[in-house]
Motif scaffolding. Structure first.
Motif, PDB file in Angstrom:
ATOM      1  N   TYR A 106      91.020  17.444  71.731  1.00  0.00           N
ATOM      2  CA  TYR A 106      90.109  16.545  70.814  1.00  0.00           C
ATOM      3  C   TYR A 106      90.987  16.472  69.599  1.00  0.00           C
ATOM      4  O   TYR A 106      92.157  17.186  69.541  1.00  0.00           O
ATOM      5  CB  TYR A 106      88.851  16.900  70.277  1.00  0.00           C
ATOM      6  N   LEU A 107      90.693  15.274  68.532  1.00  0.00           N
ATOM      7  CA  LEU A 107      91.861  15.214  67.547  1.00  0.00           C
ATOM      8  C   LEU A 107      91.353  16.037  66.501  1.00  0.00           C
ATOM      9  O   LEU A 107      90.248  16.330  65.945  1.00  0.00           O
ATOM     10  CB  LEU A 107      91.293  13.706  66.924  1.00  0.00           C
ATOM     11  N   GLY A 108      92.379  16.915  66.285  1.00  0.00           N
ATOM     12  CA  GLY A 108      92.334  18.446  65.661  1.00  0.00           C
ATOM     13  C   GLY A 108      92.664  17.877  64.249  1.00  0.00           C
ATOM     14  O   GLY A 108      92.662  16.832  63.596  1.00  0.00           O
ATOM     15  N   THR A 114      85.334  15.782  65.477  1.00  0.00           N
ATOM     16  CA  THR A 114      85.825  15.419  66.852  1.00  0.00           C
ATOM     17  C   THR A 114      85.285  16.480  67.529  1.00  0.00           C
ATOM     18  O   THR A 114      84.770  16.587  68.425  1.00  0.00           O
ATOM     19  CB  THR A 114      87.069  14.894  67.010  1.00  0.00           C
ATOM     20  N   GLN A 115      85.786  17.766  66.881  1.00  0.00           N
ATOM     21  CA  GLN A 115      85.522  19.099  67.565  1.00  0.00           C
ATOM     22  C   GLN A 115      84.194  19.340  67.699  1.00  0.00           C
ATOM     23  O   GLN A 115      83.419  19.852  68.645  1.00  0.00           O
ATOM     24  CB  GLN A 115      86.229  20.214  66.842  1.00  0.00           C
ATOM     25  N   GLN A 116      83.172  19.134  66.523  1.00  0.00           N
ATOM     26  CA  GLN A 116      81.802  19.158  66.647  1.00  0.00           C
ATOM     27  C   GLN A 116      81.319  18.276  67.600  1.00  0.00           C
ATOM     28  O   GLN A 116      80.376  18.485  68.474  1.00  0.00           O
ATOM     29  CB  GLN A 116      81.310  18.796  65.199  1.00  0.00           C
ATOM     30  N   ALA A 117      81.823  17.365  67.933  1.00  0.00           N
ATOM     31  CA  ALA A 117      81.236  16.152  68.988  1.00  0.00           C
ATOM     32  C   ALA A 117      81.675  16.649  70.100  1.00  0.00           C
ATOM     33  O   ALA A 117      80.699  16.543  71.165  1.00  0.00           O
ATOM     34  CB  ALA A 117      81.945  14.651  68.722  1.00  0.00           C
ATOM     35  N   PRO A 268      72.591   7.797  54.176  1.00  0.00           N
ATOM     36  CA  PRO A 268      71.983   8.954  54.693  1.00  0.00           C
ATOM     37  C   PRO A 268      71.921   8.696  56.323  1.00  0.00           C
ATOM     38  O   PRO A 268      71.911   9.731  57.221  1.00  0.00           O
ATOM     39  CB  PRO A 268      70.447   9.105  54.441  1.00  0.00           C
ATOM     40  N   ASP A 269      72.214   7.586  56.842  1.00  0.00           N
ATOM     41  CA  ASP A 269      72.326   7.241  58.127  1.00  0.00           C
ATOM     42  C   ASP A 269      73.698   7.218  58.734  1.00  0.00           C
ATOM     43  O   ASP A 269      73.782   6.790  59.865  1.00  0.00           O
ATOM     44  CB  ASP A 269      71.529   5.902  58.302  1.00  0.00           C
ATOM     45  N   ASN A 270      74.552   7.690  58.185  1.00  0.00           N
ATOM     46  CA  ASN A 270      75.947   7.805  58.477  1.00  0.00           C
ATOM     47  C   ASN A 270      76.346   8.482  59.678  1.00  0.00           C
ATOM     48  O   ASN A 270      75.992   9.635  59.901  1.00  0.00           O
ATOM     49  CB  ASN A 270      77.056   8.355  57.289  1.00  0.00           C
ATOM     50  N   SER A 271      76.867   7.833  60.676  1.00  0.00           N
ATOM     51  CA  SER A 271      76.994   8.395  62.003  1.00  0.00           C
ATOM     52  C   SER A 271      78.424   7.953  62.714  1.00  0.00           C
ATOM     53  O   SER A 271      78.800   6.990  62.295  1.00  0.00           O
ATOM     54  CB  SER A 271      75.962   8.261  62.945  1.00  0.00           C
ATOM     55  N   THR A 272      79.060   8.759  63.630  1.00  0.00           N
ATOM     56  CA  THR A 272      80.157   8.295  64.059  1.00  0.00           C
ATOM     57  C   THR A 272      79.926   8.265  65.815  1.00  0.00           C
ATOM     58  O   THR A 272      79.736   9.335  66.296  1.00  0.00           O
ATOM     59  CB  THR A 272      81.420   8.995  63.886  1.00  0.00           C
ATOM     60  N   ARG A 273      80.587   7.289  66.355  1.00  0.00           N
ATOM     61  CA  ARG A 273      80.328   7.298  67.964  1.00  0.00           C
ATOM     62  C   ARG A 273      81.789   7.812  68.472  1.00  0.00           C
ATOM     63  O   ARG A 273      82.676   7.291  68.247  1.00  0.00           O
ATOM     64  CB  ARG A 273      80.093   6.095  68.439  1.00  0.00           C
ATOM     65  N   PHE A 274      81.738   8.848  69.353  1.00  0.00           N
ATOM     66  CA  PHE A 274      82.999   9.134  69.922  1.00  0.00           C
ATOM     67  C   PHE A 274      83.046   8.979  71.496  1.00  0.00           C
ATOM     68  O   PHE A 274      81.867   8.844  71.924  1.00  0.00           O
ATOM     69  CB  PHE A 274      82.956  10.842  69.615  1.00  0.00           C
ATOM     70  N   LEU A 275      83.938   8.755  72.050  1.00  0.00           N
ATOM     71  CA  LEU A 275      84.221   8.461  73.419  1.00  0.00           C
ATOM     72  C   LEU A 275      84.841   9.686  74.275  1.00  0.00           C
ATOM     73  O   LEU A 275      85.914  10.475  73.628  1.00  0.00           O
ATOM     74  CB  LEU A 275      85.228   7.173  73.788  1.00  0.00           C
ATOM     75  N   ILE A 276      84.172  10.039  75.568  1.00  0.00           N
ATOM     76  CA  ILE A 276      84.842  10.931  76.197  1.00  0.00           C
ATOM     77  C   ILE A 276      85.641  10.474  77.253  1.00  0.00           C
ATOM     78  O   ILE A 276      85.366   9.229  77.920  1.00  0.00           O
ATOM     79  CB  ILE A 276      83.727  11.757  76.893  1.00  0.00           C
ATOM     80  N   ILE A 277      86.886  10.845  77.422  1.00  0.00           N
ATOM     81  CA  ILE A 277      87.781   9.928  78.246  1.00  0.00           C
ATOM     82  C   ILE A 277      88.458  11.219  79.352  1.00  0.00           C
ATOM     83  O   ILE A 277      88.517  12.402  79.144  1.00  0.00           O
ATOM     84  CB  ILE A 277      89.284   9.672  77.546  1.00  0.00           C
TER      85      ILE A 277
END
Length: 372
Positions: A106-108, A114-117, A268-277
């Protein structure tokens, strides 16, 4: 105390005792069932290894998505669907570790979102490996040093992560899944820092932007210093007495910091989408998305020719991004997400029509929609 009150207290104690005994009985039953599930998972590993010792695949993203969706559909309550699914994800994570522990880059560094995701998607039993850059996560997966990687792709406030998009163009990696993480930014300090003595605040540039209004209103005098990651910000303030960091809860736990203000993000609705590769293609789960990159010639009607097949064949496009081409051969490179799996007939028909006018069509992956 009256006799009536004493009698009522006795009845209450008897009822509580009975309920506690029932909880103890249920706990034992749950324990036995989880142990049976773990034994079954170990047997699955034995069967897979016997069939193909060199190429046995232990983690199947489509299978996990199907299980979690079924759990949510059949959940009788009173626990919410997502709460129940999270419990089962941890059970599945622990059972999978008995088969073969997953290794995920993950991006450290440690403590990033990213680790949390990664932990949200794979559970707490995954072995996570921090990497210094997004392209390093891709290389680690391509080299086979880890089974999967986790990279950010877009934020609801700040938009797409262009570095991730650009890396896909030159990579042979597949998208195997997605996870969305609600981003909560917290102000945190070290043990020797007083709130009224803070003169500088460290955080990633995006996090500082996401908290700009709060900082303007509550800490206008503090200097804002952008660093490589929120985890780096948390590490810096450990030994300082007049600084603070903006980061997530995981960073405060890893670096021993105190959260002095919670949820300071402006949206308050701030979110990030992550991809699993990963390296393998993913089978259909019944609720899938597909991502692809398309290169078009610089000519009139190019965008129309790209979009028309989606309408003609009833394919629901959910995202369209354009990027400058890294090559002089093409002017436009489009990144597209749509609902459906590459094996579905209407998807294949739409892609065949796009290929008639496109310079190149590259399918990045079909994968289950994020469950949690």
């Amino acid at each position: 105390m009256s006799d009536q009150n004493q009698e009522q207290n006795f009845k209450d104690e008897e009822e509580l005792k009975g309920l506690r005994n029932e909880i103890d009985r249920l706990d034992t039953e749950i324990l036995n069932l989880i142990s049976q599930r773990a034994q079954c998972a170990m047997r699955v590993a034995e069967v897979k290894l016997a069939a193909d010792p060199e190429n046995a695949v232990f983690y199947r993203p489509e299978r996990e998505a199907q299980v979690l969706n079924r759990i949510m559909e059949r959940n009788p309550g009173p626990l919410g669907n997502e709460d129940m699914a999270r419990l089962f994800r941890e059970i599945m994570s622990a059972c999978l570790a008995l088969e073969k522990p997953l290794e995920v880059a993950y991006l450290g560094p440690e403590g990033t979102f990213t680790q949390q995701a990664a932990k949200k998607h794979f559970g707490q039993w995954v072995k996570s490996k921090p990497m210094p850059a997004i392209d390093e996560v891709f290389r680690e997966v391509e080299a086979g040093a880890v089974q999967y990687g986790v990279v950010p792709i877009e934020n609801s406030t700040e938009g797409v992560v262009n570095h991730t998009l650009d890396t896909f163009i030159s990579s042979n990696i597949h998208i195997c899944g997605e996870v969305e993480l609600r981003i909560h930014q917290h102000l945190m300090t070290g043990p020797n820092t007083r709130r009224d003595k803070i003169t500088r605040i460290y955080s990633h540039q995006q996090s500082l932007a996401q908290c700009r209004k709060w900082l303007d209103a509550h800490m206008p005098q503090a200097e804002r210093i952008a660093v490589n990651s929120n985890a780096e910000a948390a590490r810096r303030v450990q030994g300082e007495w007049n600084s603070a960091a903006i980061a997530g809860e995981l960073a405060s736990e890893l670096y021993g910091l105190e959260i002095v203000e919670t949820k300071i993000e402006d949206n308050p609705d701030n979110s990030t989408r992550f991809l699993i590769i990963g390296r393998e293609e993913v089978g259909a789960s019944g609720g899938d998305k597909t991502s692809l990159v398309v290169s078009m010639r610089n000519e009139p009607g190019a965008l129309y020719n790209l979009l028309k097949p989606f309408k003609d064949f009833g394919v629901d496009m959910t995202r369209l991004e354009s990027r400058p081409s890294p090559s002089g051969n093409w002017t436009y490179v489009f990144f597209i997400d749509f609902v459906g799996h590459i094996d579905e007939k209407n998807v294949q028909d739409a892609l065949a029509a796009i290929k008639e006018t496109a310079v190149e069509v590259k399918v990045l992956g079909s994968y289950p929609k994020g469950v949690l």
